[in-house]
Design a protein around this motif. Sequence first.
Motif, PDB file in Angstrom:
ATOM      1  N   VAL A 247      62.569 -32.132  73.561  1.00 33.95           N
ATOM      2  CA  VAL A 247      61.652 -30.996  73.500  1.00 33.95           C
ATOM      3  C   VAL A 247      60.224 -31.517  73.315  1.00 33.95           C
ATOM      4  O   VAL A 247      60.012 -32.662  72.927  1.00 33.95           O
ATOM      5  N   ASN A 248      59.261 -30.662  73.597  1.00 30.05           N
ATOM      6  CA  ASN A 248      57.874 -31.016  73.307  1.00 30.05           C
ATOM      7  C   ASN A 248      57.681 -31.156  71.801  1.00 30.05           C
ATOM      8  O   ASN A 248      58.279 -30.413  71.014  1.00 30.05           O
ATOM      9  N   LYS A 249      56.824 -32.072  71.408  1.00 28.41           N
ATOM     10  CA  LYS A 249      56.557 -32.264  69.979  1.00 28.41           C
ATOM     11  C   LYS A 249      56.062 -30.972  69.335  1.00 28.41           C
ATOM     12  O   LYS A 249      56.480 -30.609  68.234  1.00 28.41           O
ATOM     13  N   GLY A 250      55.199 -30.253  70.043  1.00 28.01           N
ATOM     14  CA  GLY A 250      54.635 -29.025  69.500  1.00 28.01           C
ATOM     15  C   GLY A 250      55.573 -27.837  69.546  1.00 28.01           C
ATOM     16  O   GLY A 250      55.248 -26.767  69.023  1.00 28.01           O
ATOM     17  N   SER A 251      56.736 -28.002  70.165  1.00 27.43           N
ATOM     18  CA  SER A 251      57.684 -26.888  70.292  1.00 27.43           C
ATOM     19  C   SER A 251      58.840 -26.969  69.305  1.00 27.43           C
ATOM     20  O   SER A 251      59.725 -26.111  69.308  1.00 27.43           O
ATOM     21  N   VAL A 268      72.480 -24.421  56.781  1.00 29.33           N
ATOM     22  CA  VAL A 268      71.901 -25.444  57.638  1.00 29.33           C
ATOM     23  C   VAL A 268      70.991 -26.337  56.789  1.00 29.33           C
ATOM     24  O   VAL A 268      70.142 -25.838  56.055  1.00 29.33           O
ATOM     25  N   LEU A 269      71.185 -27.640  56.916  1.00 30.27           N
ATOM     26  CA  LEU A 269      70.310 -28.601  56.254  1.00 30.27           C
ATOM     27  C   LEU A 269      69.426 -29.227  57.318  1.00 30.27           C
ATOM     28  O   LEU A 269      69.913 -29.873  58.253  1.00 30.27           O
ATOM     29  N   VAL A 270      68.112 -28.995  57.204  1.00 30.88           N
ATOM     30  CA  VAL A 270      67.142 -29.494  58.181  1.00 30.88           C
ATOM     31  C   VAL A 270      66.414 -30.685  57.569  1.00 30.88           C
ATOM     32  O   VAL A 270      65.881 -30.586  56.460  1.00 30.88           O
ATOM     33  N   PHE A 271      66.397 -31.798  58.290  1.00 26.16           N
ATOM     34  CA  PHE A 271      65.710 -32.987  57.801  1.00 26.16           C
ATOM     35  C   PHE A 271      64.381 -33.172  58.503  1.00 26.16           C
ATOM     36  O   PHE A 271      64.263 -32.993  59.724  1.00 26.16           O
ATOM     37  N   ILE A 272      63.375 -33.551  57.716  1.00 30.33           N
ATOM     38  CA  ILE A 272      62.046 -33.861  58.247  1.00 30.33           C
ATOM     39  C   ILE A 272      61.472 -34.966  57.369  1.00 30.33           C
ATOM     40  O   ILE A 272      61.801 -35.064  56.183  1.00 30.33           O
ATOM     41  N   SER A 273      60.632 -35.805  57.933  1.00 24.09           N
ATOM     42  CA  SER A 273      60.219 -37.005  57.204  1.00 24.09           C
ATOM     43  C   SER A 273      59.114 -36.764  56.179  1.00 24.09           C
ATOM     44  O   SER A 273      59.120 -37.372  55.114  1.00 24.09           O
ATOM     45  N   ALA A 274      58.176 -35.890  56.466  1.00 25.15           N
ATOM     46  CA  ALA A 274      57.003 -35.714  55.599  1.00 25.15           C
ATOM     47  C   ALA A 274      57.159 -34.523  54.659  1.00 25.15           C
ATOM     48  O   ALA A 274      57.631 -33.462  55.062  1.00 25.15           O
ATOM     49  N   ARG A 275      56.757 -34.693  53.412  1.00 27.80           N
ATOM     50  CA  ARG A 275      56.874 -33.626  52.416  1.00 27.80           C
ATOM     51  C   ARG A 275      56.059 -32.400  52.791  1.00 27.80           C
ATOM     52  O   ARG A 275      56.532 -31.267  52.687  1.00 27.80           O
ATOM     53  N   ALA A 333      81.865 -28.179  53.036  1.00 27.14           N
ATOM     54  CA  ALA A 333      81.998 -27.598  54.374  1.00 27.14           C
ATOM     55  C   ALA A 333      80.651 -27.240  55.003  1.00 27.14           C
ATOM     56  O   ALA A 333      80.530 -26.219  55.683  1.00 27.14           O
ATOM     57  N   LEU A 334      79.633 -28.060  54.788  1.00 24.96           N
ATOM     58  CA  LEU A 334      78.338 -27.830  55.433  1.00 24.96           C
ATOM     59  C   LEU A 334      78.513 -27.936  56.945  1.00 24.96           C
ATOM     60  O   LEU A 334      78.878 -28.990  57.459  1.00 24.96           O
ATOM     61  N   PRO A 335      78.248 -26.847  57.691  1.00 22.62           N
ATOM     62  CA  PRO A 335      78.580 -26.859  59.117  1.00 22.62           C
ATOM     63  C   PRO A 335      77.585 -27.599  60.000  1.00 22.62           C
ATOM     64  O   PRO A 335      77.963 -28.163  61.027  1.00 22.62           O
ATOM     65  N   VAL A 336      76.292 -27.596  59.617  1.00 20.66           N
ATOM     66  CA  VAL A 336      75.267 -28.090  60.542  1.00 20.66           C
ATOM     67  C   VAL A 336      74.178 -28.871  59.810  1.00 20.66           C
ATOM     68  O   VAL A 336      73.708 -28.462  58.748  1.00 20.66           O
ATOM     69  N   VAL A 337      73.787 -29.984  60.431  1.00 23.97           N
ATOM     70  CA  VAL A 337      72.595 -30.727  60.032  1.00 23.97           C
ATOM     71  C   VAL A 337      71.683 -30.791  61.252  1.00 23.97           C
ATOM     72  O   VAL A 337      72.149 -31.048  62.366  1.00 23.97           O
ATOM     73  N   ILE A 338      70.381 -30.535  61.048  1.00 27.20           N
ATOM     74  CA  ILE A 338      69.424 -30.603  62.152  1.00 27.20           C
ATOM     75  C   ILE A 338      68.317 -31.590  61.791  1.00 27.20           C
ATOM     76  O   ILE A 338      67.684 -31.470  60.732  1.00 27.20           O
ATOM     77  N   ASN A 339      68.101 -32.571  62.654  1.00 30.39           N
ATOM     78  CA  ASN A 339      66.966 -33.482  62.509  1.00 30.39           C
ATOM     79  C   ASN A 339      65.783 -32.901  63.263  1.00 30.39           C
ATOM     80  O   ASN A 339      65.783 -32.882  64.499  1.00 30.39           O
ATOM     81  N   LEU A 340      64.796 -32.421  62.520  1.00 25.08           N
ATOM     82  CA  LEU A 340      63.595 -31.908  63.185  1.00 25.08           C
ATOM     83  C   LEU A 340      62.742 -33.063  63.686  1.00 25.08           C
ATOM     84  O   LEU A 340      61.928 -32.905  64.594  1.00 25.08           O
ATOM     85  N   ASP A 341      62.902 -34.211  63.075  1.00 28.37           N
ATOM     86  CA  ASP A 341      62.357 -35.447  63.631  1.00 28.37           C
ATOM     87  C   ASP A 341      63.359 -36.564  63.355  1.00 28.37           C
ATOM     88  O   ASP A 341      64.199 -36.454  62.478  1.00 28.37           O
ATOM     89  N   LEU A 368      66.281 -32.806  67.419  1.00 26.37           N
ATOM     90  CA  LEU A 368      65.225 -32.409  68.347  1.00 26.37           C
ATOM     91  C   LEU A 368      64.304 -33.606  68.532  1.00 26.37           C
ATOM     92  O   LEU A 368      63.648 -34.043  67.584  1.00 26.37           O
ATOM     93  N   VAL A 369      64.262 -34.138  69.732  1.00 20.95           N
ATOM     94  CA  VAL A 369      63.604 -35.408  69.998  1.00 20.95           C
ATOM     95  C   VAL A 369      62.448 -35.209  70.971  1.00 20.95           C
ATOM     96  O   VAL A 369      62.597 -34.509  71.980  1.00 20.95           O
ATOM     97  N   CYS A 370      61.313 -35.815  70.663  1.00 23.33           N
ATOM     98  CA  CYS A 370      60.186 -35.781  71.598  1.00 23.33           C
ATOM     99  C   CYS A 370      59.985 -37.176  72.183  1.00 23.33           C
ATOM    100  O   CYS A 370      60.573 -38.155  71.719  1.00 23.33           O
ATOM    101  N   HIS A 371      59.139 -37.268  73.207  1.00 24.87           N
ATOM    102  CA  HIS A 371      58.933 -38.550  73.887  1.00 24.87           C
ATOM    103  C   HIS A 371      58.477 -39.652  72.930  1.00 24.87           C
ATOM    104  O   HIS A 371      58.879 -40.812  73.074  1.00 24.87           O
ATOM    105  N   GLY A 372      57.661 -39.300  71.948  1.00 25.53           N
ATOM    106  CA  GLY A 372      57.138 -40.315  71.036  1.00 25.53           C
ATOM    107  C   GLY A 372      58.182 -40.937  70.129  1.00 25.53           C
ATOM    108  O   GLY A 372      57.908 -41.947  69.468  1.00 25.53           O
TER     109      GLY A 372
END
Length: 443
Positions: A247-251, A268-275, A333-341, A368-372
Amino acid sequence: MTILKPSTSPEPSPESLTFAELGINSALCSVLPAALKHPTRVQQLAIPAILAGRDVLALSQTGSGKTLAFGLPLLQTIHQQLESVSSSACKAQALVLVPTRELAQQVTMALQALASQLSPVPLKIQLLCGGIAQEEQLAELAANPQLVVATPGRLLDLCTQSHISLDSVKYLVLDEADRLLEMGFWPDVQKLMAMMPKRKQTLLFSATLPEALDSLAGKLLTNNPLRVEASTRNAVAAEIEERLYLVNKGSKAQALIALLKQYQWPQVLVFISARDDADAIAKRLLKAGINAAALHGEKDQTVRSQTLADFKAHRIQVVVATDLMARGIHVDALPVVINLDLPMSAPVYVHRIGRTARAGANGLAISLVCHGEMPSLTAIRNLTARELPLASLADFPVTDQPSERVRENGTDNKVAPKRPPRDKQANRRSLNKHSIKAFKSKR
């Protein structure tokens, strides 16, 4: 060092093997949860060796039961000693070091649930980590706990203030050992180990171990050491379905909201690197009508604990977390993990997605992966030996262009893609507006 790998170690049938056959006594077997009928692979291989007094390095997938693999032998050995020695005269014999407060609390709760049922002599377990008033912990230390679960920073503070001594430690566990051996924690761990007796049983447990840390881990194990690889090294559990979308980074934020609304997962547990990004994304989700909260290290410990408790109790649907939540944290039984980066470190990816499909359950991991992020994706593919193909996400066409690399004088040079002419014109108009405002403000 003796090494047991999946291809070389004996394969006892998990359906027929019992904890009693591994050497766990009847007192401890009687307090195990009813659902825990048969030991997992890492428990089968590690428990007999630990009971025999050997140093152990155990590598096993996330969610495979590592806490009880070291916890059961420790509880049994200490409890047997308490039956012949006054508990009030018995100092801390076992120390479990972990990298985060949340993991320290979880390990303590898991072991305390069993220790509290042992009789007739109670076995006391003490949690020592930041975010809890030191005075409260000092009062509990006065009761002479026999097993301590701690984060390195808080324990070192208490040791340097002479509030606790480590000279009676006979058993040392490094849980999430690869993280504790990295430079962020290793200096404190070294200082703590210097305060302990040289003769002790050392146990290292982790889901991943980079080759760069192999020799360091090996140097810590001197007593007839056994290396247990209960699964393929750095492996992802087979029960995890991995989906990666370009996906686009901005999307990414809009794509996350679309996925959450489309599938309506209960947790859903969403992971992101920056606080800061974790807080911003949580706010966007709330604005979109999704019950969400952020969880990271700069939040007050009371807030962190309550957020995690609310998530586990289904009072919060989505938690947006930094890698504070990537290791060891168990959510039933956590069903989903999403890496936003994607994480910069490939092993962190294995730990992140390992929050789902625990204890043999199935789970879904979306990235969700961007080109960078292609260098990070390549590192993850190399580490896990998985293809991890990128798919397109409906309604989110990719318009960003990958950066190009050209060779100049034998060196790779990254060249930014050219913007479409329309974007250039928009940027000029924006720049002109800012220039006019700046000029007017000076008048």
